[in-house]
Design a protein around this motif. Structure first.
Motif, mmCIF file in Angstrom:
data_model
loop_
_atom_site.group_PDB
_atom_site.id
_atom_site.type_symbol
_atom_site.label_atom_id
_atom_site.label_comp_id
_atom_site.label_asym_id
_atom_site.label_seq_id
_atom_site.Cartn_x
_atom_site.Cartn_y
_atom_site.Cartn_z
ATOM 1 N N GLU A 100 134.538 -35.504 -50.933
ATOM 2 C CA GLU A 100 135.559 -36.286 -51.616
ATOM 3 C C GLU A 100 135.337 -37.793 -51.547
ATOM 4 N N SER A 133 135.086 -32.555 -46.169
ATOM 5 C CA SER A 133 136.424 -32.834 -46.675
ATOM 6 C C SER A 133 137.282 -33.349 -45.531
ATOM 7 N N ASP A 186 135.668 -39.480 -48.590
ATOM 8 C CA ASP A 186 136.559 -39.973 -47.544
ATOM 9 C C ASP A 186 135.788 -40.245 -46.260
ATOM 10 N N ASN A 229 139.055 -43.810 -48.863
ATOM 11 C CA ASN A 229 138.197 -43.212 -49.871
ATOM 12 C C ASN A 229 137.352 -44.317 -50.490
#
Length: 100
Positions: free
Chosen positions: A67, A46, A69, A86
């Motif tokens: 995520e 994360s 990212d 992202n």
């Protein structure tokens, strides 16, 4: 810059510090008065930014799981910049800057 897999604090940090238990204090003394622009660690998949003993710490995301990212760092003579992209949403999420 410094890079670690595990974080510097919190539940996931316990057990990886130096065997004598004084790892945080030893690291702090080692980097005191040095130009450490950032400390990076993974493990959580994360993205985050926090301060540890007066140093900026970044979780730069992960290309696997998490995520979606990924963080990109750009350093000039005058500035440190970290941008988070992202790749699932195909959007820039955040920008952190500080003077050097």
């Amino acid at each position: 810059m410094l890079y670690f897999h595990l974080p510097l604090e919190g539940p996931a940090a316990h057990g990886w510090w130096f065997a004598d238990g004084n790892g945080p204090e030893k690291l702090e003394a080692l980097i005191k008065d040095r130009n450490v622009l950032g400390i990076f660690h993974g493990h959580h998949h994360s993205t985050a930014h926090y301060r540890w003993r007066d140093h900026d710490v970044f979780r730069p995301g992960a290309v696997k799981d998490g995520e979606g990212d990924v963080s990109i760092v750009h350093i000039t003579d005058h500035e440190f910049a970290l941008a988070t992209y992202n790749y699932r949403d195909e959007k820039w999420r955040s920008l952190f800057t500080k003077p050097r």
